[in-house]
Design a protein around this motif. Structure first.
Motif, PDB file in Angstrom:
ATOM      1  N   ILE A 118       0.824  -1.208   0.000  1.00  0.00           N
ATOM      2  CA  ILE A 118       0.000   0.000   0.000  1.00  0.00           C
ATOM      3  C   ILE A 118       0.858   1.258   0.000  1.00  0.00           C
ATOM      4  O   ILE A 118       1.801   1.391   0.790  1.00  0.00           O
ATOM      5  CB  ILE A 118      -0.935   0.032   1.217  1.00  0.00           C
ATOM      6  N   LEU A 119       0.520   2.163  -0.909  1.00  0.00           N
ATOM      7  CA  LEU A 119       1.106   3.510  -0.920  1.00  0.00           C
ATOM      8  C   LEU A 119       0.045   4.446  -0.352  1.00  0.00           C
ATOM      9  O   LEU A 119      -1.059   4.532  -0.890  1.00  0.00           O
ATOM     10  CB  LEU A 119       1.474   3.922  -2.343  1.00  0.00           C
ATOM     11  N   LYS A 120       0.361   5.123   0.731  1.00  0.00           N
ATOM     12  CA  LYS A 120      -0.614   5.976   1.412  1.00  0.00           C
ATOM     13  C   LYS A 120      -0.083   7.395   1.534  1.00  0.00           C
ATOM     14  O   LYS A 120       1.017   7.607   2.033  1.00  0.00           O
ATOM     15  CB  LYS A 120      -0.931   5.413   2.798  1.00  0.00           C
ATOM     16  N   ARG A 121      -0.864   8.335   1.043  1.00  0.00           N
ATOM     17  CA  ARG A 121      -0.559   9.764   1.175  1.00  0.00           C
ATOM     18  C   ARG A 121      -1.838  10.458   1.642  1.00  0.00           C
ATOM     19  O   ARG A 121      -2.652  10.893   0.845  1.00  0.00           O
ATOM     20  CB  ARG A 121      -0.114  10.360  -0.161  1.00  0.00           C
ATOM     21  N   GLY A 122      -2.058  10.493   2.951  1.00  0.00           N
ATOM     22  CA  GLY A 122      -3.272  11.089   3.471  1.00  0.00           C
ATOM     23  C   GLY A 122      -4.491  10.312   3.002  1.00  0.00           C
ATOM     24  O   GLY A 122      -4.613   9.108   3.221  1.00  0.00           O
ATOM     25  N   ARG A 123      -5.427  11.010   2.308  1.00  0.00           N
ATOM     26  CA  ARG A 123      -6.638  10.371   1.814  1.00  0.00           C
ATOM     27  C   ARG A 123      -6.368   9.443   0.627  1.00  0.00           C
ATOM     28  O   ARG A 123      -7.185   8.574   0.320  1.00  0.00           O
ATOM     29  CB  ARG A 123      -7.655  11.433   1.374  1.00  0.00           C
ATOM     30  N   SER A 147       7.658   8.158  -6.245  1.00  0.00           N
ATOM     31  CA  SER A 147       8.622   9.140  -6.748  1.00  0.00           C
ATOM     32  C   SER A 147       7.972  10.116  -7.724  1.00  0.00           C
ATOM     33  O   SER A 147       8.502  11.207  -7.962  1.00  0.00           O
ATOM     34  CB  SER A 147       9.806   8.441  -7.421  1.00  0.00           C
ATOM     35  N   LEU A 148       6.832   9.737  -8.292  1.00  0.00           N
ATOM     36  CA  LEU A 148       6.148  10.591  -9.258  1.00  0.00           C
ATOM     37  C   LEU A 148       5.255  11.632  -8.583  1.00  0.00           C
ATOM     38  O   LEU A 148       4.869  12.620  -9.209  1.00  0.00           O
ATOM     39  CB  LEU A 148       5.287   9.740 -10.207  1.00  0.00           C
ATOM     40  N   LEU A 149       4.926  11.423  -7.313  1.00  0.00           N
ATOM     41  CA  LEU A 149       4.003  12.315  -6.615  1.00  0.00           C
ATOM     42  C   LEU A 149       4.750  13.459  -5.931  1.00  0.00           C
ATOM     43  O   LEU A 149       5.748  13.220  -5.249  1.00  0.00           O
ATOM     44  CB  LEU A 149       3.203  11.537  -5.564  1.00  0.00           C
ATOM     45  N   PRO A 150       4.293  14.692  -6.097  1.00  0.00           N
ATOM     46  CA  PRO A 150       4.932  15.829  -5.408  1.00  0.00           C
ATOM     47  C   PRO A 150       4.853  15.656  -3.890  1.00  0.00           C
ATOM     48  O   PRO A 150       3.962  14.960  -3.375  1.00  0.00           O
ATOM     49  CB  PRO A 150       4.081  17.032  -5.857  1.00  0.00           C
ATOM     50  N   GLU A 151       5.764  16.294  -3.170  1.00  0.00           N
ATOM     51  CA  GLU A 151       5.786  16.174  -1.712  1.00  0.00           C
ATOM     52  C   GLU A 151       4.505  16.684  -1.065  1.00  0.00           C
ATOM     53  O   GLU A 151       4.095  16.194  -0.016  1.00  0.00           O
ATOM     54  CB  GLU A 151       6.996  16.937  -1.139  1.00  0.00           C
ATOM     55  N   ASN A 152       3.877  17.688  -1.687  1.00  0.00           N
ATOM     56  CA  ASN A 152       2.680  18.292  -1.098  1.00  0.00           C
ATOM     57  C   ASN A 152       1.390  17.646  -1.619  1.00  0.00           C
ATOM     58  O   ASN A 152       0.323  18.249  -1.576  1.00  0.00           O
ATOM     59  CB  ASN A 152       2.642  19.798  -1.375  1.00  0.00           C
ATOM     60  N   TYR A 153       1.490  16.419  -2.104  1.00  0.00           N
ATOM     61  CA  TYR A 153       0.315  15.766  -2.695  1.00  0.00           C
ATOM     62  C   TYR A 153      -0.771  15.501  -1.652  1.00  0.00           C
ATOM     63  O   TYR A 153      -1.960  15.539  -1.967  1.00  0.00           O
ATOM     64  CB  TYR A 153       0.719  14.462  -3.367  1.00  0.00           C
ATOM     65  N   GLU A 154      -0.361  15.227  -0.423  1.00  0.00           N
ATOM     66  CA  GLU A 154      -1.339  14.943   0.632  1.00  0.00           C
ATOM     67  C   GLU A 154      -2.246  16.146   0.867  1.00  0.00           C
ATOM     68  O   GLU A 154      -3.475  16.013   0.953  1.00  0.00           O
ATOM     69  CB  GLU A 154      -0.629  14.554   1.927  1.00  0.00           C
ATOM     70  N   SER A 155      -1.655  17.347   0.970  1.00  0.00           N
ATOM     71  CA  SER A 155      -2.457  18.556   1.178  1.00  0.00           C
ATOM     72  C   SER A 155      -3.293  18.871  -0.062  1.00  0.00           C
ATOM     73  O   SER A 155      -4.396  19.417   0.044  1.00  0.00           O
ATOM     74  CB  SER A 155      -1.559  19.747   1.533  1.00  0.00           C
ATOM     75  N   TYR A 156      -2.789  18.516  -1.244  1.00  0.00           N
ATOM     76  CA  TYR A 156      -3.545  18.718  -2.481  1.00  0.00           C
ATOM     77  C   TYR A 156      -4.809  17.851  -2.484  1.00  0.00           C
ATOM     78  O   TYR A 156      -5.889  18.299  -2.876  1.00  0.00           O
ATOM     79  CB  TYR A 156      -2.663  18.392  -3.689  1.00  0.00           C
ATOM     80  N   ILE A 157      -4.685  16.602  -2.027  1.00  0.00           N
ATOM     81  CA  ILE A 157      -5.843  15.713  -1.944  1.00  0.00           C
ATOM     82  C   ILE A 157      -6.868  16.279  -0.965  1.00  0.00           C
ATOM     83  O   ILE A 157      -8.083  16.258  -1.217  1.00  0.00           O
ATOM     84  CB  ILE A 157      -5.425  14.297  -1.502  1.00  0.00           C
ATOM     85  N   ASP A 158      -6.399  16.823   0.174  1.00  0.00           N
ATOM     86  CA  ASP A 158      -7.312  17.450   1.139  1.00  0.00           C
ATOM     87  C   ASP A 158      -8.028  18.637   0.499  1.00  0.00           C
ATOM     88  O   ASP A 158      -9.220  18.869   0.733  1.00  0.00           O
ATOM     89  CB  ASP A 158      -6.549  17.912   2.382  1.00  0.00           C
ATOM     90  N   PHE A 159      -7.290  19.402  -0.301  1.00  0.00           N
ATOM     91  CA  PHE A 159      -7.878  20.541  -1.012  1.00  0.00           C
ATOM     92  C   PHE A 159      -8.971  20.068  -1.971  1.00  0.00           C
ATOM     93  O   PHE A 159     -10.058  20.660  -2.047  1.00  0.00           O
ATOM     94  CB  PHE A 159      -6.777  21.286  -1.770  1.00  0.00           C
ATOM     95  N   LEU A 160      -8.692  18.986  -2.711  1.00  0.00           N
ATOM     96  CA  LEU A 160      -9.686  18.452  -3.640  1.00  0.00           C
ATOM     97  C   LEU A 160     -10.953  18.024  -2.902  1.00  0.00           C
ATOM     98  O   LEU A 160     -12.073  18.245  -3.379  1.00  0.00           O
ATOM     99  CB  LEU A 160      -9.116  17.250  -4.401  1.00  0.00           C
ATOM    100  N   TYR A 161     -10.771  17.434  -1.755  1.00  0.00           N
ATOM    101  CA  TYR A 161     -11.928  16.994  -0.969  1.00  0.00           C
ATOM    102  C   TYR A 161     -12.780  18.188  -0.542  1.00  0.00           C
ATOM    103  O   TYR A 161     -14.009  18.182  -0.701  1.00  0.00           O
ATOM    104  CB  TYR A 161     -11.462  16.224   0.272  1.00  0.00           C
ATOM    105  N   TYR A 190      -1.227  23.260  -6.369  1.00  0.00           N
ATOM    106  CA  TYR A 190      -0.450  22.719  -5.260  1.00  0.00           C
ATOM    107  C   TYR A 190      -0.125  23.767  -4.192  1.00  0.00           C
ATOM    108  O   TYR A 190       0.048  23.438  -3.024  1.00  0.00           O
ATOM    109  CB  TYR A 190       0.855  22.102  -5.766  1.00  0.00           C
ATOM    110  N   ASP A 191      -0.023  25.029  -4.589  1.00  0.00           N
ATOM    111  CA  ASP A 191       0.315  26.087  -3.644  1.00  0.00           C
ATOM    112  C   ASP A 191      -0.845  26.314  -2.674  1.00  0.00           C
ATOM    113  O   ASP A 191      -1.992  26.514  -3.086  1.00  0.00           O
ATOM    114  CB  ASP A 191       0.625  27.384  -4.397  1.00  0.00           C
TER     115      ASP A 191
END
Length: 208
Positions: A118-123, A147-161, A190-191
């Motif tokens: 499992i690869l888990k980044r927040g949601r 390696s393809l996912l930006p470091e801030n991807y977790e916060s981006y997913i929260d933003f999408l939600y 992402y910002d």
């Protein structure tokens, strides 16, 4: 030989009784895996690894410090078989409730569920399996995707939600709502400051 087809699922373990039988390295890996999803579970084993002992104490896990007995499985929804005793492993499979899910570490084909990589980044959760062909390849694929996912991807997913919840409230036709949702996926924001600006615009539209 019958080909067994597995259906990938994400399941809710809330209020489910989980039993891990065994106290070695395999049981330790299963316990570490499950702690992210379920803190209330039972371990049955006269001995456990030092790391398991620490996890049991920190997470207040129910440890039954004895050998396996079938009555311990009566209320189980998910049973993890992780001993190195084939006789006991077979006994567990035979005596497990018919309604229980079984993960058999000693013989995967005899169980009803497998644990993927499992690869888990927040949601975000991505489950990877090669159906037993090569666990090493599954790990490599996980590393490559990560390696393809930006470091801030977790916060981006929260933003999408959050954006999705707001868009659902706006009085627009379904096609326009889909366009808004598609825009922030195809052109990611992402910002965090820009995310907040976008969310504020949505909140203003909700008030109209």
């Amino acid at each position: 030989m019958i080909k067994i087809t597995l259906l990938p699922l994400f399941i809710n373990l809330t209020d489910k009784e989980i039993v891990i039988i065994g106290g070695g390295k395999v049981a330790e890996r299963r316990l570490r895996h499950l702690l992210d999803y379920k803190e209330s579970l039972t371990i049955i084993s006269p001995d456990v690894t030092d790391i398991m002992h620490e996890m049991i104490a920190v997470n207040k896990i129910n440890w039954i410090n004895t050998s396996f007995k079938s009555n311990y499985l009566a209320e189980a929804h998910l049973i993890i078989i992780a001993t190195n005793d084939k006789k006991i492993n077979n006994q567990i499979i035979q005596q497990a409730p018919k309604t229980a899910w079984i993960n058999a570490a000693h013989h995967a084909d005899r169980g009803t569920i497998h644990f993927p990589i499992i690869l888990k980044r927040g949601r975000l959760q991505i489950a990877i399996s090669t159906d037993g062909a090569s666990p090493l390849l599954a790990k490599r694929i996980k590393k490559e995707i990560d390696s393809l996912l930006p470091e801030n991807y977790e916060s981006y997913i929260d933003f999408l939600y959050e954006a999705r919840q707001l868009i659902k409230q706006i009085k627009l036709d379904p096609a326009e709502k889909r366009r808004l949702l598609q825009d922030i996926v195809e052109d990611p924001i992402y910002d965090k400051n820009n995310q907040q600006v976008f969310l504020n615009k949505l909140k203003n539209k909700c008030k109209r």
